[in-house]
Structures are given as structure tokens and as C-alpha cells.
Design a protein around this motif. Structure first.
Motif: not given
Length: 166
Positions: A25-28, A36-39, A8-17, A41-50
Motif C-alpha cells: 500500500t502507499m502507506t507501507q 510522507s504520503r503527500k510526497t 535521489l533520482m534512483d530512489e524516487r524511480l524505485r519508489f514509483v516502480a 502521491y506527489k511523486w507518483l502524480g508527476r511520474y504519471r504526468a511527465f
């Protein structure tokens, strides 16, 4: 073909990268990762903050409970118990309410739970120290006697059998 297993963490890191690379684009990206786009943006915001640690799942429990007793009231209840170790929650709450009736004090049962949490109350002991009574449906199984004779309800048992035959 070898199946590649990712966490799960690998996929989230790959998404953010891929999101930070700016090629899509974020939609693509969200459609490609099936989120979802909401999720996204949430992951991107958390990555930028923490940083990468922000992508871990957050605890779902609330940080504050809306109906919790105020810390000041808890301290005052505990202080009363420490000052008067023999008082129970009922007496403590009565004294506190009498001293300051304008304050919104918790219920006696809540005060008892507060004292229990702080380890200031023990278990209640029965009528005789250490004695446990055998009961059935809340009634004592111990025989009641008067002058050595068993007491029973009228019309039943050996105590009334002799009286009826006279």
C-alpha cells in the motif's frame, strides 16, 4: 559488506516502480522510504504526468509575481521614452498620467527601473562633464573663494582672523 550508493533520482524511480507494482500500500511504501504520503502521491502524480523527468526537483521561484507592473503599461512607458529620448521617468509619468488619469500608473521610481531594465537610461553626469568632486559626508572639499580670498564660517579660519584684530 559493500555499501551501495544510490542517488535521489534512483530512489524516487524505485519508489514509483514499487508503487506501480501494487504489492504494497502507499502507506507501507512511504514508511519504508521514510517520506510522507503527500510526497509519495506527489511523486507518483508527476511520474504519471511527465514520466521519469517529472521526478526532478521543480524550481521554487514563482512563475508570476503578484505585484509586477502590467506588460501593457511597461510597453507604453518604453514607447514614450523611445519617442522622446531626452525625457526622464518623471516627465514620462507626468505626461502619461495627464493623458489617462483613470489608469493606475506605477511610481516614478518604478518607471525609472523599467527604463533601466530596457537600457534606455544612462548614468547621470555631474555639474561639469566627467568631473568628480571629492566629498566628505556629502560636503564638497573644493575651497570656495570670493575675489581670491577663502570664504569660511564666521569665527573660524584665516579670513576672519585679520578682521577680529582690527
Amino acid at each position: 559488506m559493500v555499501w551501495r550508493e544510490t542517488g535521489l533520482m534512483d530512489e524516487r524511480l524505485r519508489f514509483v516502480a514499487e508503487c506501480l507494482s501494487g504489492e504494497e500500500t502507499m502507506t507501507q511504501l512511504c514508511a519504508a522510504f521514510e517520506i510522507s504520503r503527500k510526497t509519495g502521491y506527489k511523486w507518483l502524480g508527476r511520474y504519471r504526468a511527465f514520466g521519469p523527468e517529472g521526478l526532478h526537483d521543480q524550481p521554487r521561484a514563482p512563475l508570476e509575481h503578484g505585484r509586477a507592473t502590467a506588460a501593457e503599461l511597461v510597453e507604453r512607458i518604453v514607447a514614450q521614452k523611445e519617442a522622446h529620448p531626452l525625457w526622464g521617468p518623471k516627465k514620462i509619468m507626468a505626461r502619461l498620467k495627464r493623458a489617462e488619469p483613470s489608469c493606475s500608473w506605477p511610481a516614478v521610481s518604478t518607471a525609472g527601473e523599467i527604463l533601466k531594465r530596457h537600457g534606455l537610461v544612462g548614468r547621470r553626469v555631474g555639474a561639469r562633464a566627467g568631473e568628480r568632486r571629492a566629498t566628505v559626508h556629502g560636503r564638497s572639499l573644493r575651497r570656495r573663494t570670493r575675489c581670491g580670498r577663502e570664504i569660511t564660517r564666521a569665527g573660524s579660519g584665516p579670513a576672519t582672523a585679520g578682521a577680529a584684530s582690527r
